[in-house]
Write an enzyme that holds these catalytic residues in place. Structure first.
Site, mmCIF file in Angstrom:
data_model
loop_
_atom_site.group_PDB
_atom_site.id
_atom_site.type_symbol
_atom_site.label_atom_id
_atom_site.label_comp_id
_atom_site.label_asym_id
_atom_site.label_seq_id
_atom_site.Cartn_x
_atom_site.Cartn_y
_atom_site.Cartn_z
ATOM 1 N N ASP A 119 0.161 4.401 5.042
ATOM 2 C CA ASP A 119 0.978 5.336 5.823
ATOM 3 C C ASP A 119 0.778 6.739 5.285
ATOM 4 O OD1 ASP A 119 2.267 3.472 7.527
ATOM 5 O OD2 ASP A 119 3.606 2.914 5.898
ATOM 6 N N MET A 168 0.845 -1.189 0.000
ATOM 7 C CA MET A 168 0.000 0.000 0.000
ATOM 8 C C MET A 168 0.879 1.237 0.000
ATOM 9 S SD MET A 168 -3.168 -0.738 -0.295
ATOM 10 C CE MET A 168 -4.220 0.528 0.349
ATOM 11 N N PRO A 169 0.280 2.365 -0.211
ATOM 12 C CA PRO A 169 1.075 3.575 -0.410
ATOM 13 C C PRO A 169 1.505 4.256 0.885
ATOM 14 C CG PRO A 169 -1.232 4.101 -0.636
ATOM 15 C CD PRO A 169 -1.131 2.597 -0.440
ATOM 16 N N THR A 170 2.520 5.077 0.716
ATOM 17 C CA THR A 170 2.859 6.080 1.714
ATOM 18 C C THR A 170 2.484 7.409 1.079
ATOM 19 O OG1 THR A 170 4.679 4.770 2.582
ATOM 20 C CG2 THR A 170 4.710 7.138 3.053
#
Length: 67
Positions: free
Chosen positions: A40, A1-3
């Site tokens: 995040d 998943m992304p930051t």
């Protein structure tokens, strides 16, 4: 998943930041899938003297905007 990095002028309250990260997380999971625990978010408060728009620092006086 992304930051996800969010840069914004300083001055938001902790409540505003909490609502922002809650909604960013919700939409990220809705669009990309995955779990909220995998998202995040970094909030970066930028002092007004370190941000400029149109060649003018945000720490400088600005004309009032009409309502």
């Amino acid at each position: 998943m992304p930051t996800i990095h969010v840069e914004m002028l300083e001055g938001r309250t902790p409540e505003q930041k909490k609502k922002l990260v809650t909604e960013i997380t919700r939409v990220t999971v809705e669009v990309l899938g995955g779990s909220p625990e995998a998202v995040d978010i970094l909030l970066i408060d930028v002092p007004r003297g370190n941000w400029a728009t149109g060649g003018k620092l945000w720490s400088e006086p600005r004309p009032a905007t009409p309502a």
